[in-house]
Motif scaffolding. Structure first.
Motif, PDB file in Angstrom:
ATOM      1  N   SER A 249      43.125  36.792  38.376  1.00  0.00           N
ATOM      2  CA  SER A 249      44.410  36.140  38.148  1.00  0.00           C
ATOM      3  C   SER A 249      45.143  36.731  36.962  1.00  0.00           C
ATOM      4  CB  SER A 249      44.195  34.639  37.912  1.00  0.00           C
ATOM      5  OG  SER A 249      43.688  34.012  39.072  1.00  0.00           O
ATOM      6  N   LEU A 250      44.415  37.384  36.058  1.00  0.00           N
ATOM      7  CA  LEU A 250      45.005  38.016  34.877  1.00  0.00           C
ATOM      8  C   LEU A 250      44.417  39.406  34.723  1.00  0.00           C
ATOM      9  CD1 LEU A 250      46.795  37.679  32.308  1.00  0.00           C
ATOM     10  CD2 LEU A 250      44.728  36.900  31.119  1.00  0.00           C
ATOM     11  N   ILE A 251      45.284  40.398  34.546  1.00  0.00           N
ATOM     12  CA  ILE A 251      44.833  41.773  34.363  1.00  0.00           C
ATOM     13  C   ILE A 251      45.484  42.379  33.125  1.00  0.00           C
ATOM     14  CG2 ILE A 251      44.388  42.170  36.809  1.00  0.00           C
ATOM     15  CD1 ILE A 251      47.057  43.709  36.940  1.00  0.00           C
ATOM     16  N   VAL A 252      44.890  43.479  32.650  1.00  0.00           N
ATOM     17  CA  VAL A 252      45.390  44.203  31.481  1.00  0.00           C
ATOM     18  C   VAL A 252      45.569  45.668  31.874  1.00  0.00           C
ATOM     19  CG1 VAL A 252      45.044  44.705  29.039  1.00  0.00           C
ATOM     20  CG2 VAL A 252      44.025  42.644  30.044  1.00  0.00           C
ATOM     21  N   LEU A 253      46.762  46.203  31.586  1.00  0.00           N
ATOM     22  CA  LEU A 253      47.077  47.597  31.893  1.00  0.00           C
ATOM     23  C   LEU A 253      47.386  48.364  30.613  1.00  0.00           C
ATOM     24  CD1 LEU A 253      49.551  47.184  34.919  1.00  0.00           C
ATOM     25  CD2 LEU A 253      47.051  47.384  34.995  1.00  0.00           C
ATOM     26  N   GLU A 254      47.139  49.654  30.645  1.00  0.00           N
ATOM     27  CA  GLU A 254      47.579  50.542  29.577  1.00  0.00           C
ATOM     28  C   GLU A 254      49.071  50.784  29.760  1.00  0.00           C
ATOM     29  OE1 GLU A 254      45.355  54.279  27.782  1.00  0.00           O
ATOM     30  OE2 GLU A 254      46.429  54.814  29.614  1.00  0.00           O
ATOM     31  N   LYS A 255      49.882  50.477  28.759  1.00  0.00           N
ATOM     32  CA  LYS A 255      51.330  50.491  28.957  1.00  0.00           C
ATOM     33  C   LYS A 255      51.897  51.901  29.128  1.00  0.00           C
ATOM     34  CE  LYS A 255      52.992  50.465  24.146  1.00  0.00           C
ATOM     35  NZ  LYS A 255      53.662  49.649  23.093  1.00  0.00           N
ATOM     36  N   GLN A 256      51.233  52.911  28.604  1.00  0.00           N
ATOM     37  CA  GLN A 256      51.771  54.260  28.721  1.00  0.00           C
ATOM     38  C   GLN A 256      51.628  54.815  30.132  1.00  0.00           C
ATOM     39  OE1 GLN A 256      53.430  55.660  26.255  1.00  0.00           O
ATOM     40  NE2 GLN A 256      53.904  57.521  27.415  1.00  0.00           N
ATOM     41  N   THR A 257      50.540  54.453  30.809  1.00  0.00           N
ATOM     42  CA  THR A 257      50.228  55.068  32.099  1.00  0.00           C
ATOM     43  C   THR A 257      50.152  54.081  33.257  1.00  0.00           C
ATOM     44  OG1 THR A 257      47.846  54.821  31.764  1.00  0.00           O
ATOM     45  CG2 THR A 257      48.889  56.819  30.886  1.00  0.00           C
ATOM     46  N   GLY A 258      49.976  52.780  32.965  1.00  0.00           N
ATOM     47  CA  GLY A 258      49.757  51.801  34.025  1.00  0.00           C
ATOM     48  C   GLY A 258      48.316  51.715  34.482  1.00  0.00           C
ATOM     49  N   ARG A 259      47.394  52.360  33.776  1.00  0.00           N
ATOM     50  CA  ARG A 259      45.974  52.342  34.142  1.00  0.00           C
ATOM     51  C   ARG A 259      45.383  50.960  33.891  1.00  0.00           C
ATOM     52  NH1 ARG A 259      41.153  53.102  31.282  1.00  0.00           N
ATOM     53  NH2 ARG A 259      42.294  53.528  29.351  1.00  0.00           N
ATOM     54  N   LEU A 260      44.512  50.491  34.814  1.00  0.00           N
ATOM     55  CA  LEU A 260      43.831  49.219  34.662  1.00  0.00           C
ATOM     56  C   LEU A 260      42.792  49.319  33.546  1.00  0.00           C
ATOM     57  CD1 LEU A 260      43.404  46.319  35.814  1.00  0.00           C
ATOM     58  CD2 LEU A 260      41.620  47.308  37.261  1.00  0.00           C
ATOM     59  N   VAL A 261      42.891  48.405  32.570  1.00  0.00           N
ATOM     60  CA  VAL A 261      41.986  48.387  31.427  1.00  0.00           C
ATOM     61  C   VAL A 261      40.977  47.247  31.536  1.00  0.00           C
ATOM     62  CG1 VAL A 261      41.868  48.017  28.916  1.00  0.00           C
ATOM     63  CG2 VAL A 261      43.645  49.495  29.894  1.00  0.00           C
ATOM     64  N   ALA A 262      41.438  46.056  31.961  1.00  0.00           N
ATOM     65  CA  ALA A 262      40.554  44.890  32.012  1.00  0.00           C
ATOM     66  C   ALA A 262      41.088  43.882  33.019  1.00  0.00           C
ATOM     67  CB  ALA A 262      40.425  44.248  30.623  1.00  0.00           C
ATOM     68  N   ARG A 263      40.216  42.947  33.405  1.00  0.00           N
ATOM     69  CA  ARG A 263      40.574  41.885  34.336  1.00  0.00           C
ATOM     70  C   ARG A 263      39.712  40.662  34.036  1.00  0.00           C
ATOM     71  NH1 ARG A 263      38.181  42.134  40.184  1.00  0.00           N
ATOM     72  NH2 ARG A 263      37.826  39.972  39.593  1.00  0.00           N
ATOM     73  N   ASP A 264      40.217  39.494  34.424  1.00  0.00           N
ATOM     74  CA  ASP A 264      39.382  38.302  34.232  1.00  0.00           C
ATOM     75  C   ASP A 264      38.347  38.212  35.358  1.00  0.00           C
ATOM     76  OD1 ASP A 264      39.775  35.683  36.083  1.00  0.00           O
ATOM     77  OD2 ASP A 264      41.582  36.919  36.163  1.00  0.00           O
ATOM     78  N   ASN A 265      37.306  37.435  35.085  1.00  0.00           N
ATOM     79  CA  ASN A 265      36.281  37.179  36.098  1.00  0.00           C
ATOM     80  C   ASN A 265      35.949  35.685  36.105  1.00  0.00           C
ATOM     81  OD1 ASN A 265      34.534  38.061  38.144  1.00  0.00           O
ATOM     82  ND2 ASN A 265      32.789  38.108  36.731  1.00  0.00           N
ATOM     83  N   GLU A 266      37.005  34.861  35.964  1.00  0.00           N
ATOM     84  CA  GLU A 266      36.827  33.417  35.845  1.00  0.00           C
ATOM     85  C   GLU A 266      36.812  32.701  37.201  1.00  0.00           C
ATOM     86  OE1 GLU A 266      36.213  31.958  32.952  1.00  0.00           O
ATOM     87  OE2 GLU A 266      36.393  33.871  31.881  1.00  0.00           O
ATOM     88  N   HIS A 267      37.090  33.423  38.282  1.00  0.00           N
ATOM     89  CA  HIS A 267      37.083  32.842  39.628  1.00  0.00           C
ATOM     90  C   HIS A 267      38.015  31.631  39.720  1.00  0.00           C
ATOM     91  CE1 HIS A 267      33.808  35.517  40.712  1.00  0.00           C
ATOM     92  NE2 HIS A 267      33.183  35.136  39.614  1.00  0.00           N
ATOM     93  N   MET A 268      39.254  31.845  39.304  1.00  0.00           N
ATOM     94  CA  MET A 268      40.252  30.779  39.349  1.00  0.00           C
ATOM     95  C   MET A 268      40.706  30.476  40.773  1.00  0.00           C
ATOM     96  SD  MET A 268      42.695  31.911  36.150  1.00  0.00           S
ATOM     97  CE  MET A 268      42.010  32.909  34.827  1.00  0.00           C
ATOM     98  N   ALA A 269      40.660  31.462  41.652  1.00  0.00           N
ATOM     99  CA  ALA A 269      41.235  31.323  42.992  1.00  0.00           C
ATOM    100  C   ALA A 269      40.690  30.134  43.780  1.00  0.00           C
ATOM    101  CB  ALA A 269      41.060  32.621  43.780  1.00  0.00           C
ATOM    102  N   PRO A 270      39.370  29.898  43.846  1.00  0.00           N
ATOM    103  CA  PRO A 270      38.875  28.771  44.645  1.00  0.00           C
ATOM    104  C   PRO A 270      39.360  27.405  44.163  1.00  0.00           C
ATOM    105  CG  PRO A 270      37.117  30.338  44.234  1.00  0.00           C
ATOM    106  CD  PRO A 270      38.263  30.747  43.375  1.00  0.00           C
ATOM    107  N   GLY A 271      39.817  27.303  42.928  1.00  0.00           N
ATOM    108  CA  GLY A 271      40.329  26.042  42.420  1.00  0.00           C
ATOM    109  C   GLY A 271      41.841  25.942  42.449  1.00  0.00           C
ATOM    110  N   THR A 272      42.483  26.908  43.097  1.00  0.00           N
ATOM    111  CA  THR A 272      43.947  26.965  43.115  1.00  0.00           C
ATOM    112  C   THR A 272      44.490  26.339  44.393  1.00  0.00           C
ATOM    113  OG1 THR A 272      43.947  28.956  41.739  1.00  0.00           O
ATOM    114  CG2 THR A 272      45.930  28.528  43.030  1.00  0.00           C
ATOM    115  N   ILE A 273      45.354  25.346  44.259  1.00  0.00           N
ATOM    116  CA  ILE A 273      45.887  24.628  45.412  1.00  0.00           C
ATOM    117  C   ILE A 273      47.055  25.360  46.057  1.00  0.00           C
ATOM    118  CG2 ILE A 273      47.483  23.242  44.029  1.00  0.00           C
ATOM    119  CD1 ILE A 273      45.529  22.001  47.105  1.00  0.00           C
ATOM    120  N   HIS A 274      47.734  26.257  45.315  1.00  0.00           N
ATOM    121  CA  HIS A 274      48.905  26.941  45.863  1.00  0.00           C
ATOM    122  C   HIS A 274      48.960  28.400  45.416  1.00  0.00           C
ATOM    123  CE1 HIS A 274      53.480  26.513  46.928  1.00  0.00           C
ATOM    124  NE2 HIS A 274      52.812  27.264  47.776  1.00  0.00           N
ATOM    125  N   CYS A 275      49.268  28.651  44.148  1.00  0.00           N
ATOM    126  CA  CYS A 275      49.357  30.029  43.684  1.00  0.00           C
ATOM    127  C   CYS A 275      49.240  30.051  42.163  1.00  0.00           C
ATOM    128  CB  CYS A 275      50.683  30.653  44.122  1.00  0.00           C
ATOM    129  SG  CYS A 275      50.708  32.475  44.010  1.00  0.00           S
TER     130      CYS A 275
END
Length: 498
Positions: free
Chosen positions: A238-264
């Motif tokens: 649900s949350l990601i981190v990118l390198e602003k110069q290149t757009g490269r993926l740096v990090a992401r959450d692993n909290e598994h928010m999606a199964p508890g999400t009723i809409h978006c």
């Protein structure tokens, strides 16, 4: 119409108001405080007589984004309901780059709609995300769920790379690429959230990108299936981190928010300081407010997992398992967070409650002590204030007062220390946008078309009210000018003698 909520998602906050001048991000830089240091703003304006109207320009037919101002430019997302470029006919997402002085067009970003399903990119919603500007770079999440880095100067200083295929990008298949003109956007790089991370975007994408040093923090708009009966991408971030110069993926959450999400998931990240440590705060679609540590930047090819410092469940008594079975239950069910946390003096102020379209109307503004670690749900709440009905806004916090609107057509003024209301005011329509506090005044518009200016004081005092078209956008103040966007028009408002 569901997608239009997204522009109302409001912002996070830190201790003091921003200084006047540019407003390059939705809310204060990094902290997201919706309190501006601008002064000498007019108490009233009237589009019919022209009173205090510096300029106004037509937008599309649905505008769900909020304006930002930087480098002599005004940027705002809208749809293509009133095409400015005859080459682009039909439904599109549009980002307009206008001149700050008179509103004329410098360039526009044109983004075709997603083709697979209308519930992935809701018809006529346009680009909902506010832009973020730093060092003549524009960071944006478009309607297709792509994080984009654009040149603030557009094509006027040449087509800069590494991305150079603008003609293909702005043309829906199977049509041929279009020639790139001086009024087209200059795309520097693109990160496709859906393609790269398997996210299932629902209704629309919304995120105000947060810039922190070399990093960008981005919400992914991961949501339910098109028929609202399942969670498609259960393990997607649900949350990601990118390198602003290149757009490269740096990090992401692993909290598994999606199964508890009723809409978006439509909240946006913010930065705050707790006990002299910078943390990233995020309101999940699962109604949990998270505080994450800042990740180190790893070499190319390695992606880190964001580590939460604490988590606070805003509705711990709500269902947590198989939440989809509560779709359209207006009495009980899970909560969500659509607005943003506001961080002031080691406290977090946040709104949470049932989903506007598919959930219970109950909602609250909560005050949380942010100095803990781990699961702080049981002992960190300092007070909870019940709002009228569904809330999608972020509170505006001054030294001792909080201002927040809700979908029950109520504007609230609340004491920061006690959580008690000083006053309330009924509006003509639901409030989807956030308030802006500037120059000792509270500015807010509603879906009923009334735009209100009140004194930002403990005693209620209405300074002016003007009838406009429906307002889904948060007002912005910059360089002595107040910007108010309705669904179809943008107004630049300043005192006549300035």
């Amino acid at each position: 119409m569901k997608g239009v909520i997204l522009a109302t998602l409001v912002v996070i906050h830190c201790a003091g108001p921003s200084m006047g001048a540019e407003q390059p991000q939705w809310g204060q830089w990094q902290s997201r405080n919706m309190v501006s240091g601008e002064t000498n703003l007019p108490e009233r304006f009237d589009p019919n007589t022209g009173e205090n109207i510096k300029w106004s320009v037509p937008l599309g037919t649905q505008t769900n984004s909020s304006p930002v101002i930087a480098g002599g430019r005004v940027l705002i997302g809208t749809n293509n309901g009133r095409p400015r470029d005859p080459r682009h006919a039909g439904d599109r997402g549009i980002l307009l780059c206008l001149d700050e002085e008179d509103g004329h067009l410098h360039w526009q970003l044109t983004v075709p709609k997603l083709q697979e399903h209308r519930l992935s990119d809701w018809p006529n919603t346009g680009i909902c995300s506010p832009a973020t500007v730093e060092d003549e770079r524009v960071y944006l999440v478009n309607n297709r769920g792509e994080v984009m880095c654009l040149d603030l100067l557009g094509q006027h200083n040449g087509n800069d790379g590494p991305f150079r295929d603008e003609g293909r990008h702005m043309t829906p298949p199977p049509a041929s690429p279009l020639p790139v003109t001086m009024t087209d956007a200059d795309i520097l790089w693109i990160f496709d959230i859906r393609k790269e991370l398997g996210v299932h975007q629902h209704d629309a994408a919304h995120c105000s990108v947060l810039v922190d040093g070399p990093l960008l923090y981005v919400s992914t708009s991961n949501g339910v299936s098109d028929n609202h009966r399942s969670i498609v991408a259960r393990d997607a971030p649900s949350l990601i981190v990118l390198e602003k110069q290149t757009g490269r993926l740096v990090a992401r959450d692993n909290e598994h928010m999606a199964p508890g999400t009723i809409h978006c998931t439509w909240s946006s990240p913010a930065l705050g300081t707790i006990n002299n440590r910078n943390l990233v705060f995020f309101g999940g679609g699962d109604a949990v407010c998270y505080a994450f540590a800042i990740p180190p930047v790893e070499p190319a090819g390695k992606t880190r997992i964001l580590k939460h410092v604490w988590r606070f469940d805003c509705d711990p008594g709500a269902p947590k398992e198989d939440v989809i079975r509560f779709q359209d239950n207006r009495r009980v069910g899970p909560s969500t967070i659509t607005g943003m946390p506001v961080v002031v003096d080691n406290r977090v102020y946040i709104t949470a409650g049932g989903d506007f379209w598919h959930g219970k109307p109950r909602c609250w503004l909560k005050c949380i002590d942010a100095r803990g670690r781990g699961d702080i749900t049981k002992n960190a709440e300092r007070w909870s204030y019940p709002l009228e009905r569904h809330c999608m806004s972020t509170p505006s916090v001054t030294e001792d007062l909080i201002f927040i609107g809700d979908c029950g057509r109520i504007l609230h003024c609340i004491d920061t220390k006690t959580g008690k209301a000083h006053w309330t005011h009924r509006t003509r329509g639901e409030i989807w946008a956030s308030t802006l506090v500037a120059d000792g005044k509270v500015h807010v518009g509603s879906r009923g078309g009334d735009f209100l200016v009140l004194a930002a004081t403990r005693e209620k005092k209405v300074l002016s009210q003007v009838n406009l078209e429906p307002v889904h956008s948060t007002p912005t103040a910059a360089n002595g000018v107040l910007y108010v966007a309705t669904m179809e028009r943008l107004y630049a408002i300043s005192k006549a003698n300035q």
